[in-house]
Design a protein around this motif. Sequence first.
Motif: not given
Length: 150
Positions: A58-87
Motif C-alpha cells: 500500500l505504501g508503494f501504491d501511494a508513492a506510485l499515485t503521487e508520482g503519477l500526479r507529479a508526472a501528469e503535472a509535469g506533462q501539462r506544464a511542458t505542453f504550455g499554458v495554451k494547452s489548458y484551454d485548447s484541445r
Amino acid sequence: MAFFRPRVSREAEVRYHADLEIRKDFDHVLEKVRVAQRRFQEAKAAGAPLPELREAALGFDAALTEGLRAAEAGQRATFGVKSYDSRIARRKAKATPDGALWTDEVNRLRTLREAHRLSGIPRVPRASKTGDPARLTPRDVRKGLAAAGR
C-alpha cells in the motif's frame, strides 16, 4: 475598432504555475517511488508476514499515485499554458519531443500502478465467526446477511 481576445484564461495561468511548482519536485517524488518499490520487493523476498507485506504494498501504491500526479503535472506544464484551454494546442504539444517524453513517463507510471493494483497488493482474508476464513461458505454468508436484516 479592435477587439482583443485574451490569449489564455486566468484560471489556465494559475493552473500552469501550480503545475510548474509540482514539476520541480518530480525527481524527489520519483525517488520516493523507487524507495517504496525497493521496500516492497525486499519484504516480498524476505517472506514477510502478510500484514507487513500489505503495508509495504500500500505504501508503494501511494508513492506510485503521487508520482503519477507529479508526472501528469509535469506533462501539462511542458505542453504550455495554451494547452489548458485548447484541445488543439494540447495535441500539438504532445507531438513535440519533450511532450512525447512526458507522455511516455505518464503512461509508464500509470501502467506500473495498474499492474501493481491488479496483482501486487496482497489481500488479507476476512475473519468469520469460527475464526477460520477458509471454512466460510456461501450458505454461512447468506445466514449472516439474513440475521443482520432481522
